[in-house]
Design an enzyme around this catalytic site. Structure first.
Site, PDB file in Angstrom:
ATOM      1  N   ALA C  72       0.892  -1.165   0.000  1.00 29.80           N
ATOM      2  CA  ALA C  72       0.000   0.000   0.000  1.00 29.80           C
ATOM      3  C   ALA C  72       0.925   1.208   0.000  1.00 29.80           C
ATOM      4  O   ALA C  72       1.303   1.729   1.045  1.00 29.80           O
ATOM      5  CB  ALA C  72      -0.897   0.003   1.226  1.00 29.80           C
ATOM      6  N   MET C  73       1.328   1.595  -1.207  1.00 34.55           N
ATOM      7  CA  MET C  73       2.263   2.698  -1.339  1.00 34.55           C
ATOM      8  C   MET C  73       1.512   4.032  -1.273  1.00 34.55           C
ATOM      9  O   MET C  73       2.073   5.037  -0.845  1.00 34.55           O
ATOM     10  CB  MET C  73       2.994   2.634  -2.696  1.00 34.55           C
ATOM     11  CG  MET C  73       3.561   1.281  -3.096  1.00 34.55           C
ATOM     12  SD  MET C  73       4.740   0.597  -1.918  1.00 34.55           S
ATOM     13  CE  MET C  73       6.025   1.821  -1.982  1.00 34.55           C
ATOM     14  N   LEU C  75       0.270   5.466  -4.052  1.00 34.15           N
ATOM     15  CA  LEU C  75       0.553   6.153  -5.321  1.00 34.15           C
ATOM     16  C   LEU C  75       1.499   7.351  -5.206  1.00 34.15           C
ATOM     17  O   LEU C  75       1.214   8.439  -5.732  1.00 34.15           O
ATOM     18  CB  LEU C  75      -0.767   6.594  -5.974  1.00 34.15           C
ATOM     19  CG  LEU C  75      -1.623   5.454  -6.529  1.00 34.15           C
ATOM     20  CD1 LEU C  75      -3.012   5.966  -6.885  1.00 34.15           C
ATOM     21  CD2 LEU C  75      -0.960   4.816  -7.740  1.00 34.15           C
ATOM     22  N   CYS C 131      -7.567   2.753  -8.215  1.00 39.80           N
ATOM     23  CA  CYS C 131      -7.458   3.676  -7.097  1.00 39.80           C
ATOM     24  C   CYS C 131      -8.847   4.174  -6.745  1.00 39.80           C
ATOM     25  O   CYS C 131      -9.733   4.224  -7.582  1.00 39.80           O
ATOM     26  CB  CYS C 131      -6.527   4.827  -7.432  1.00 39.80           C
ATOM     27  SG  CYS C 131      -6.594   5.330  -9.150  1.00 39.80           S
ATOM     28  N   LYS C 166      -5.875  -1.162 -17.418  1.00 42.08           N
ATOM     29  CA  LYS C 166      -5.463  -2.202 -16.473  1.00 42.08           C
ATOM     30  C   LYS C 166      -6.614  -2.483 -15.522  1.00 42.08           C
ATOM     31  O   LYS C 166      -7.020  -1.618 -14.751  1.00 42.08           O
ATOM     32  CB  LYS C 166      -4.239  -1.730 -15.689  1.00 42.08           C
ATOM     33  CG  LYS C 166      -3.707  -2.777 -14.734  1.00 42.08           C
ATOM     34  CD  LYS C 166      -2.371  -2.360 -14.183  1.00 42.08           C
ATOM     35  CE  LYS C 166      -1.794  -3.377 -13.239  1.00 42.08           C
ATOM     36  NZ  LYS C 166      -0.523  -2.905 -12.675  1.00 42.08           N
ATOM     37  N   ASN C 193      -4.491  -6.004 -11.789  1.00 38.58           N
ATOM     38  CA  ASN C 193      -3.849  -5.337 -10.667  1.00 38.58           C
ATOM     39  C   ASN C 193      -3.901  -6.267  -9.440  1.00 38.58           C
ATOM     40  O   ASN C 193      -4.268  -7.430  -9.567  1.00 38.58           O
ATOM     41  CB  ASN C 193      -4.568  -4.021 -10.385  1.00 38.58           C
ATOM     42  CG  ASN C 193      -3.604  -2.945  -9.903  1.00 38.58           C
ATOM     43  OD1 ASN C 193      -2.829  -3.187  -8.985  1.00 38.58           O
ATOM     44  ND2 ASN C 193      -3.642  -1.772 -10.508  1.00 38.58           N
ATOM     45  N   GLY C 266       6.090  -7.946 -11.975  1.00 41.97           N
ATOM     46  CA  GLY C 266       6.302  -7.000 -10.896  1.00 41.97           C
ATOM     47  C   GLY C 266       7.095  -7.604  -9.754  1.00 41.97           C
ATOM     48  O   GLY C 266       8.323  -7.531  -9.713  1.00 41.97           O
TER      49      GLY C 266
HETATM   50  C1  FMN Z   1       5.394  -2.154  -4.804  1.00 39.40           C
HETATM   51  C2  FMN Z   1       4.327  -2.185  -5.852  1.00 39.40           C
HETATM   52  C3  FMN Z   1       3.850  -0.993  -6.399  1.00 39.40           C
HETATM   53  C4  FMN Z   1       2.859  -1.016  -7.364  1.00 39.40           C
HETATM   54  N1  FMN Z   1       2.423   0.175  -7.915  1.00 39.40           N
HETATM   55  C5  FMN Z   1       1.512   0.146  -8.932  1.00 39.40           C
HETATM   56  C6  FMN Z   1       1.128   1.341  -9.590  1.00 39.40           C
HETATM   57  O1  FMN Z   1       1.585   2.423  -9.281  1.00 39.40           O
HETATM   58  N2  FMN Z   1       0.202   1.249 -10.589  1.00 39.40           N
HETATM   59  C7  FMN Z   1      -0.334   0.070 -11.000  1.00 39.40           C
HETATM   60  O2  FMN Z   1      -1.143   0.038 -11.925  1.00 39.40           O
HETATM   61  N3  FMN Z   1       0.031  -1.082 -10.397  1.00 39.40           N
HETATM   62  C8  FMN Z   1       0.937  -1.061  -9.373  1.00 39.40           C
HETATM   63  N4  FMN Z   1       1.320  -2.261  -8.784  1.00 39.40           N
HETATM   64  C9  FMN Z   1       0.730  -3.509  -9.253  1.00 39.40           C
HETATM   65  C10 FMN Z   1       1.624  -4.220 -10.261  1.00 39.40           C
HETATM   66  O3  FMN Z   1       1.815  -3.442 -11.398  1.00 39.40           O
HETATM   67  C11 FMN Z   1       1.011  -5.565 -10.656  1.00 39.40           C
HETATM   68  O4  FMN Z   1      -0.259  -5.354 -11.243  1.00 39.40           O
HETATM   69  C12 FMN Z   1       0.842  -6.503  -9.499  1.00 39.40           C
HETATM   70  O5  FMN Z   1       1.922  -6.369  -8.598  1.00 39.40           O
HETATM   71  C13 FMN Z   1       0.709  -7.968  -9.915  1.00 39.40           C
HETATM   72  O6  FMN Z   1       1.835  -8.409 -10.615  1.00 39.40           O
HETATM   73  P1  FMN Z   1       3.056  -9.199  -9.923  1.00 39.40           P
HETATM   74  O7  FMN Z   1       2.475 -10.357  -9.186  1.00 39.40           O
HETATM   75  O8  FMN Z   1       3.952  -9.579 -11.044  1.00 39.40           O
HETATM   76  O9  FMN Z   1       3.696  -8.232  -8.979  1.00 39.40           O
HETATM   77  C14 FMN Z   1       2.318  -2.250  -7.795  1.00 39.40           C
HETATM   78  C15 FMN Z   1       2.782  -3.439  -7.244  1.00 39.40           C
HETATM   79  C16 FMN Z   1       3.768  -3.424  -6.294  1.00 39.40           C
HETATM   80  C17 FMN Z   1       4.244  -4.726  -5.732  1.00 39.40           C
END
Ligand code: FMN
Ligand code: FAD
Ligand code: FAD
Ligand code: FMN
Ligand code: FES
Ligand code: FES
Lengths: 272, 305, 305, 272
Positions: C72-73, C75, C131, C166, C193, C266
């Site tokens: 939970a960054m 954004l 969001c 997305k 997401n 990710g």
């Molecule tokens: C630390 C972190 C920050 C993320 N920030 C965003 C973001 O700013 N925008 C977004 O669309 N998805 C964000 N995501 C989601 C990833 O883009 C992705 O959809 C999600 O992590 C699932 O893929 P993964 O299992 O390969 O990580 C974030 C994920 C992580 C772990």
């Protein structure tokens, strides 16, 4: 300690490397699989025939890292499997379940039908460790007697009894018949059984009457193979997880169901 | 084991401890329930039972995922008429409550099965609403607040035993469904059933499960299940059973803190059938360390400001 | 590496291979994108950028789950005006497409940010609709087909670059959202997401993340993400980017078979930044073994009857 | 090989077993943690102060399985931490990041402020392995000079230089000042640096001019600690994952940012 079931539960695909015809209705299928190559006699695997079904099969051999299962064509899945040739892709989960204990002294193995397969695996393991290894095997007819040669290579001829229902080989009778007198005549430190449940039940009655130790491998409908779904339950035990090998004390606990009823595809108890 | 700190009164049921067997796990026979109770479960939930017998889907019905499993059994069950005998027998040997999970294809169907279960001696009924609805194939009953409310009302009218509704996590907002169930008369909620998922085999290029899609359970889903419980408890004062990925005492405590009064355990039974006992012991130690006199003292604590 | 079998034309973008950096991962600077591209990514997606700078939530912003992480960054981002410079600089050093992820609080907001990104040189825009929406706090824009369609339409009208939407997996039926996005003009979809989740600490009895709830990502969610892709591909002929739990070539192939034309990565970057390269190599070997001449030959194969 | 970051990322809670005041603004906090007890000098952990914040801290000591971190009160989180007493619960993730390489021969350590902490850890490790261990330490004022006694126990007095800005102890100057002549006078096989980035930058300029090997530990805003979020990026490197220790070649690659700008909470570049 055995591995946790979920640790072996990942489905792996592998190719059949060899298919051997054992009898008009039985074939042995060979493939490589790292996890199953550590299996012990009595353990089983779940074999996925892609697009068709997934079925439990006892492991018959693991030598040189090649896994063998010996399968009788009885229905849809097994018939499809019988049609597969080397190179065909199958999926494997397991090994699952417990295994036969390793007895010393004088040991008797009693196999019916494809139940001979895991006992052959066990016999190979016990050959050098026991004082005497006896094998009693039954089938409908001569051509369905499995692994006669292999068993002959492990046990002395005088310690082997074969029976067929039609008398085309060995004694003409059920496998249970010569057993009563054998058990009266000779002393055994352990009796291992694998075959149709009615056969297991009969033999258990014989060993109980004589207070002899026994370990029998059971078959039940299996779905998950890891002790969750309850399809394979007999009494309080799950055949996939607590078995498939059960000892005398456990068989005693399940005598209301052994050879009498089992859980069907819909979870209801159906008589044998 | 039957220590006072651990025993709970859950929607009128007396449980020696807050662990329960989840529905669909070894859920067919009295002997299995007996063994699970001996392994320390405070209550058992049966396999979901419908009005008619079902053989379920062909194998593969289970596939291993990372830290979890995906299952598509297809609700194999003997039908309530046959199962009535199992409930009756269970009541003669069980010392913990037996909760019968029921499913149906319409509100009437649910009510009829629930009534038979209650009449046979079920201590409570849990509604499995994660099965596809006939008129609207594919979608789950548990995804429609309207359908759900209708079913809950009819079942409630048909039985006078506690009614537990097991919610699906596959919804946009689980609190909407929780509200629908509670307002329609549910005495308690179980949160949650499995997450819709699929496993595909790269080699054969096909879905592995015979039913293609299935439900994901186990440790991997815990953070989602825990969030569901947290969301519901944040808004409603209804007794909740947490379910999804519980495999040790810490998981159980997390669910209690999130607002559940009890937990159900499913997938973790595969690796250890004694999991109920070890969780109960762990929770007991935890309560002692935290100077809590009862499980209920810690329920929902994670919501404090 | 730039072998023909691996290169894809994705919604008009030319990718040397079907792997992309997912949004939010090392997503702030041109140097990071450059390094990721050198590690083998076929395209990079930036951190989600809004119209104004945001500092995000306090720490903890990340917590480890079983086979995954919850984040939970909040954004954090410098705002599109500052980020424009980073996009421009990235274009001078990157040989692979840069996709700018944007978010907003209204359709106008989304469109304004997207336009600035496109004008700065973004090869495509990805809409992050997970969001919370201002007027309806808590619910995601990506959970409402109507809101989503409105935003997609306005953004589409504002840019003439490929528009990727997305999707959120936290919905009852993802195909409804997919349809809304496609009919409103989306050129492609990213699925998905993170899953809404929570982590609670037993010792302190509180949620661990400063924001309490967060999004679950990583291997644990793969079966759910894969199901989302499978469900969408079952109904629509839209280019899909699979995202969620991809960490090796086998995962990538599973997503391709489920109907994705490319994958985003990710969480797996944490353990291995070279993951793009190893996945690409693995996919290449796989294609060779399967006698497939191109990635697109295997897209959607798991849907054959 | 180092552990994968996600393997150490599970949050553990633990209790403070001891708190030691090092200076008017600095305290050392001690707790047990199995994973961190295997940490190497240079590695850091993420410390959760429940309900407040989670911050990166260098590991200062791991002896007897007790982990020590030395913390300066500079803001909200560190002030809250300073108010905690033994028995208080904190959360730990890590250890994360790389570590200082283990050099032999003549080694120089240069610490500023709490940057002395990881260097003390390193000095203990190198003490028996090097030919000569020199330590240069700087602070604002005498009371803020950390670990003077501990460093004195490891290095010979003639190999220790201390500086204070107000002249209350050692030389009155910045820590960088005596370095130039020291580097000209003596030969060093490795120079380890930890402290404020401006200090690191100055020292790097000195070593570059003399073509000396250097390893410097950097600080950047950290959130995930495992290389995902991008908060700690400098040039193409992530301080949490590729660092926090960087060598001369890497420092050269990041000279446009070192001591010049960093990524702020909103991801924009902010000047120092
Ligand atoms: C630390 C972190 C920050 C993320 N920030 C965003 C973001 O700013 N925008 C977004 O669309 N998805 C964000 N995501 C989601 C990833 O883009 C992705 O959809 C999600 O992590 C699932 O893929 P993964 O299992 O390969 O990580 C974030 C994920 C992580 C772990
Ligand atoms: C632990 C165990 C080990 C086994 N080892 C062997 C072996 O080494 N060699 C061998 O030939 N057979 C073995 N079997 C039996 C084998 O699994 C069945 O013959 C096979 O599943 C039949 O499938 P089918 O589709 O061909 O037949 P079907 O027409 O589907 O059914 C024929 C009969 O097989 C049984 N059966 C069907 N599906 C299953 C299932 N999922 N689980 C268990 N039984 C089922 C039922 O009794 C059914 O009535 C074993 C079974 C178990 C439980
Ligand atoms: C790898 C590493 C090792 C560190 N080791 C030590 C150590 O051993 N002892 C020590 O006293 N300090 C150390 N720090 C610095 C320490 O993390 C900050 O002093 C602390 O985070 C300040 O938090 P605050 O809330 O008290 O201050 P705030 O008022 O929040 O901020 C003061 C300043 O601290 C820095 N800071 C704040 N939050 C973070 C964060 N999440 N990550 C990095 N920096 C931040 C910023 O520069 C900020 O301007 C280290 C930092 C890093 C990156
Ligand atoms: C093999 C299997 C069968 C299941 N059958 C049912 C069922 O019949 N009815 C039901 O409501 N839930 C069923 N479930 C879901 C579980 O009760 C539980 O909600 C889910 O598995 C999550 O909990 P867990 O992670 O502890 O397993 C089943 C789960 C598994 C693994
Ligand atoms: S096959 Fe599922 S419990 Fe045995
Ligand atoms: S702190 Fe997240 S990448 Fe370094």
């Amino acid at each position: 300690m055995l591995d946790l079931p979920t640790a072996n539960n990942q489905l792996r695909t592998t190719q059949l490397v060899q298919v051997r015809t054992e009898s008009p209705t039985v074939k042995t299928f060979m493939f490589t699989d790292r996890l199953c190559s550590k299996a012990k006699p009595g353990q089983f695997l779940m074999l996925w025939i892609p697009g068709i079904d997934e079925i439990p099969l006892s492991i018959m051999d693991t030598s040189n890292g090649v896994i063998s299962v010996t399968v009788k064509a009885v229905g849809d899945a097994t018939r499809h499997l019988h049609n597969l040739a080397p190179g065909a892709t199958v999926g494997v989960r397991g090994p699952f379940g417990n295994s036969f204990t390793e007895s010393r002294g004088r040991v008797l193995l009693v196999g019916g039908g494809t139940g001979t397969a895991p006992l052959l695996f066990l016999a190979k393991q016990l050959a050098s460790k026991t004082d005497r290894l006896s094998f009693v095997e039954g089938a409908k007819t001569a051509s369905e007697l499995l692994f006669v040669k292999e068993v002959g290579g492990i046990c002395q001829e005088k310690n082997i009894i074969t029976t067929t229902e039609d008398g085309t080989a060995g004694l003409q009778c059920l496998v249970t018949q010569p057993l009563a007198s054998l058990l009266d005549k000779e002393k055994f430190d352990m009796i291992y059984v694998c075959g149709p449940e009615i056969m297991v039940k009969r033999i258990f009655e014989l060993t109980e009457a004589r207070k002899l130790p026994i370990e029998a491998s059971l078959e039940r409908l299996m779905r998950c193979g890891i002790g969750l779904c309850g399809s394979c339950v007999i009494g309080k035990y799950r055949v996939c997880r607590d078995g498939p090998v059960f000892n005398a004390a456990q068989l005693r606990e399940m005598k209301d169901e052994l050879g009498i009823s089992k859980i069907g595809f819909d979870g209801s108890r159906i008589p044998f | 084991m039957e220590s006072n700190a651990l025993s709970i009164d859950f929607a009128g049921l007396n449980l020696p401890n807050p662990t329960m067997l989840a529905s669909g796990i070894m859920g067919y026979s009295a002997e299995s329930f007996h063994r699970i109770a001996k392994s320390g479960a405070g209550a058992v939930v049966t396999k979901s039972v419908g009005s008619q017998p079902r053989t379920g889907y062909a194998n593969p019905t289970v596939v291993q995922a990372e830290s979890g499993i995906i299952n598509a059994m297809g609700l194999p069950n003997p039908g309530i008429d046959v199962f009535t005998e199992e409930i009756k027998f269970s009541k003669t040997i069980l010392r913990v409550p037996i909760i019968v999970s029921v499913f149906g294809y319409s509100a009437e169907d649910y009510a009829a099965v629930a009534k038979k279960a209650a009449d046979a001696g079920a201590d409570a009924v849990e509604l499995n609403v994660s099965c596809p609805h006939v008129k609207q194939t594919g979608a789950e009953i548990g995804q429609s607040p309207k359908l759900l409310a209708e079913i809950v009302q009819q079942v409630k009218a048909a039985i006078n035993k506690p009614l537990i509704v097991k919610l699906s996590p596959n919804v946009t907002d689980i609190t909407v469904l929780a509200q629908a169930a509670v307002e329609a008369g549910a005495d308690a909620l179980t949160a949650v059933n499995t997450l819709r998922a699929i496993a595909i085999d790269a080699e054969t290029q096909m879905p592995i499960l015979a039913n293609k899609k299935g439900g994901l359970s186990g440790a991997c889903m815990k953070p989602v299940a825990l969030r569901c419980v947290y969301d519901i408890a944040d808004q409603y004062e209804v007794p909740i059973i947490g379910c999804g990925g519980v495999s040790n005492w810490r998981d159980a405590v997390e669910f209690l803190l999130a607002g559940a009064s009890a937990v159900q355990i499913g997938t973790a039974v595969a690796d250890d059938i004694e999991v109920f006992q070890s969780i109960t012991k762990g929770v007991e130690n935890y309560l002692r360390k935290k100077n809590a006199r009862s499980v209920k003292d810690i329920v929902g604590l994670a919501h404090r400001k």
